[in-house]
Write an enzyme that holds these catalytic residues in place. Structure first.
Site, PDB file in Angstrom:
ATOM      1  N   HIS A   1      16.437 149.083 146.263  1.00 28.85           N
ATOM      2  CA  HIS A   1      18.050 149.674 146.470  1.00 28.85           C
ATOM      3  C   HIS A   1      18.635 149.309 147.769  1.00 28.85           C
ATOM      4  O   HIS A   1      19.551 150.038 147.687  1.00 28.85           O
ATOM      5  CB  HIS A   1      17.712 150.958 146.677  1.00 28.85           C
ATOM      6  CG  HIS A   1      16.384 151.556 145.898  1.00 28.85           C
ATOM      7  ND1 HIS A   1      16.118 150.842 144.636  1.00 28.85           N
ATOM      8  CD2 HIS A   1      15.428 152.410 146.532  1.00 28.85           C
ATOM      9  CE1 HIS A   1      15.866 152.264 143.896  1.00 28.85           C
ATOM     10  NE2 HIS A   1      14.842 152.525 144.284  1.00 28.85           N
TER      11      HIS A   1
ATOM     12  N   GLN B   1      20.195 150.403 139.362  1.00 28.74           N
ATOM     13  CA  GLN B   1      19.120 151.486 140.230  1.00 28.74           C
ATOM     14  C   GLN B   1      18.393 150.583 141.123  1.00 28.74           C
ATOM     15  O   GLN B   1      18.052 151.026 142.194  1.00 28.74           O
ATOM     16  CB  GLN B   1      18.150 151.825 138.999  1.00 28.74           C
ATOM     17  CG  GLN B   1      17.044 152.559 140.035  1.00 28.74           C
ATOM     18  CD  GLN B   1      15.746 152.553 139.151  1.00 28.74           C
ATOM     19  OE1 GLN B   1      15.237 151.734 139.045  1.00 28.74           O
ATOM     20  NE2 GLN B   1      15.342 153.593 138.583  1.00 28.74           N
TER      21      GLN B   1
END
Length: 312
Positions: A201, A250
């Site tokens: 991330h 994501q």
């Protein structure tokens, strides 16, 4: 009847022996693992229950194994006449479990994708050069500012907004260490390095996202049968194309778990079932929305309690 939702855990919730007690009573658990195993030509049940060599913690194995565990519990829930949840959400990898359970992707499609996703993530950052750390007890804005201040041309940024007072940072190892030190100096209660092989991330995952995008482009995403709150923005996904795009984002954008649970709460959910091994998400949820009831499902007793709670 009160609204309730399912949430699906991500990496870190795996453990050797997970779901063995449920599987001893319900054959469908191993059947789901067998289907996922066939998709990637790897015996995920054997690794999950008997492997002692650390294979389960290798990200390309962790991801399909956790996917199988969550989908297996969902299948058991449905077999036993469980109510269909009003909303679904998954933490990082867990979003793929939500997509399978909502009929967006098949289990085999998702198992193949997350197996490759794990490989791409590991390839993007050589082992030992990246890191993640949990920062406890410091305001999010301060953490974001500190990460920018200590970058020095490297990558370090907030990666998971997990709960009030718990944010995870990720990036290049030295930059993460600088940020940990600066956060403690700024008043953080603790700054704990995480035992992970990949700094998820953050911008270091952009090469992985490029490869994953090619895989996702080859799949047909169906409309969810249950609405899904996606964790890059804490909003209900509206179209299959939006879901696909958010799955890519994501990988290199932070998990907005606080916003995800807040969204579910504001949409009227008072109960959450954690569909997968462990209780990590229940712990986070109680800190985000203390009035929410949360039930785990890994053991036969907790599964039965969750089933009973849906009708109260």
């Amino acid at each position: 009847m009160p609204k309730f939702g399912f949430v699906f855990p991500g990496q870190g919730s795996q453990k050797s022996g997970m779901l063995t007690a449920l599987a001893a009573q319900h054959p469908c658990i191993e059947e789901v693992f067998a289907e996922a195993s066939e998709a990637i030509s790897t015996d995920l049940w054997k690794i999950s229950t008997t492997d002692t060599s650390g294979l389960l913690d290798q990200t390309q194995i962790t991801q399909p194994a956790l996917l199988a565990a969550s989908v297996a519990i969902w299948q058991l829930w449905m077999q036993q006449g469980g109510r269909l949840p009003d909303l679904l959400a998954g933490h990082s990898l867990g979003e793929y479990s939500a997509l399978v359970c909502a009929g967006v992707l098949s289990l085999k499609e998702a198992a193949k994708v997350v197996h490759q996703r794990g490989k791409y993530m590991q390839e993007a950052v050589p082992t030992g050069t990246g890191g993640m750390a949990a920062i406890l007890g410091l305001d999010d804005d301060k953490i974001i500012a500190i990460c920018k201040d200590v970058q020095q041309g490297s990558v370090v940024a907030a990666a998971n907004f997990n709960s009030t007072g718990q944010t995870v940072i990720a990036g290049e190892k030295a930059a993460v260490e600088r940020a940990m030190h600066a956060c403690k100096e700024a008043g953080a209660k603790r700054a704990l390095p995480l035992n992970v092989s990949v700094p998820s991330h953050c911008a270091l995952m952009l090469p992985a996202a490029q490869k994953l995008g090619e895989d996702l482009a080859r799949l047909t995403f169906k409309t969810p049968t249950v609405p899904i709150v996606q964790n890059i923005n804490g909003l209900v996904a509206k179209t299959p194309d939006e879901i696909r795009e958010n799955l890519l984002k994501q990988l290199y954008m932070p998990v907005q778990w606080v916003d995800t649970i807040t969204c579910m709460w504001e949409l009227g959910l008072g109960r959450i079932v954690e569909c997968g091994p462990g209780k990590v998400l229940c712990g986070l949820i109680k800190r985000i929305e203390p009035e929410m009831e949360c039930y785990s499902t890994e053991e036969p007793e907790s599964f039965a309690q969750a089933k009973a709670a849906q009708t109260i």
